[in-house]
Design an enzyme around this catalytic site. Sequence first.
Site, mmCIF file in Angstrom:
data_model
loop_
_atom_site.group_PDB
_atom_site.id
_atom_site.type_symbol
_atom_site.label_atom_id
_atom_site.label_comp_id
_atom_site.label_asym_id
_atom_site.label_seq_id
_atom_site.Cartn_x
_atom_site.Cartn_y
_atom_site.Cartn_z
ATOM 1 C CG HIS A 50 2.229 -2.254 -15.142
ATOM 2 N ND1 HIS A 50 1.983 -3.452 -14.517
ATOM 3 C CD2 HIS A 50 3.219 -2.490 -16.031
ATOM 4 C CE1 HIS A 50 2.792 -4.380 -15.022
ATOM 5 N NE2 HIS A 50 3.556 -3.824 -15.933
ATOM 6 N N GLY A 75 0.775 -1.230 0.000
ATOM 7 C CA GLY A 75 0.000 0.000 0.000
ATOM 8 C C GLY A 75 0.808 1.282 0.000
ATOM 9 C CB SER A 76 4.259 2.276 -0.889
ATOM 10 O OG SER A 76 4.453 1.919 -2.230
HETATM 11 C C1 GRF Z 1 3.538 -1.068 -7.455
HETATM 12 O O1 GRF Z 1 4.802 -1.243 -8.002
HETATM 13 C C2 GRF Z 1 2.493 -0.910 -8.523
HETATM 14 O O2 GRF Z 1 2.969 -0.277 -9.666
HETATM 15 C C3 GRF Z 1 2.153 -2.332 -8.848
HETATM 16 O O3 GRF Z 1 2.193 -3.011 -7.621
HETATM 17 C C4 GRF Z 1 3.043 -2.312 -6.725
HETATM 18 C C5 GRF Z 1 2.221 -1.994 -5.522
HETATM 19 O O4 GRF Z 1 3.008 -1.432 -4.502
HETATM 20 N N1 GRF Z 1 0.887 -2.425 -9.530
HETATM 21 P P1 GRF Z 1 2.304 -0.754 -3.266
HETATM 22 O O5 GRF Z 1 1.373 -1.804 -2.649
HETATM 23 O O6 GRF Z 1 1.552 0.446 -3.741
HETATM 24 O O7 GRF Z 1 3.410 -0.408 -2.321
#
Ligand code: GRF
Length: 206
Positions: free
Chosen positions: A110, A13-14
């Site tokens: 993505h 969830g960053s």
């Molecule tokens: C990110 O790299 C996003 O681009 C991909 O999955 C990852 C999720 O990371 N779809 P976070 O959970 O938002 O930290």
Amino acid sequence: MRLALAVLASGRGSNLQAILDACARPEFPARVVVVVSDRERAPALERARAAGVEALWIDPKDFADREAFDAVLERELTARGVGLVCSAGFMRILSPVYVRAFAGRALNIHPSLLPSFPGLHAQRQALDHGAKVAGATVHFVDEGMDSGPIVLQAAVPVEPGDTEETLAARILVQEHRMYPEAIRLFAEGRLRIEGRRVIVTPEAGR
Ligand code: GRF
């Protein structure tokens, strides 16, 4: 009125956090009304609670198939008056039921320069391919895999000696900047989809 956002997240969830932080600024034109996860223990749900935002777990095991899960997801989002749904590390393929219901109102992020390296492990794919430039893409969701019209992209260099982790971290900096920016553009009514292209209207007065 500020645009009502839902964020769908399965993990860390960053990106959600970057969106929550942006929404905490008084001038930001959107607010998160619900965070939905398919995983009960997703740290993303904790981040939502910490920000005082509703955290909703929908258990895939309760549903016979993808369509049934997505129908409930759609109902929950619609009940909350959600105007834009942001997938941020949501590890489920969304069915046409959902995609049609939120056509033009659903974004995904993505970690590659699409259309290169869609699907899982995009950073690993870029390294294995020997790409010199990598990056991230925010795009509208369509019925394909990471295939919808592109809203914003940012590039980063692939450095000699990069691992999947170091490259992912470099890309993530751009993700955290770009996702709130795409949401702001949408909320300000400045995105128009024309076929495969997304036209970004300049800010008023520019
Ligand atoms: C990110 O790299 C996003 O681009 C991909 O999955 C990852 C999720 O990371 N779809 P976070 O959970 O938002 O930290």
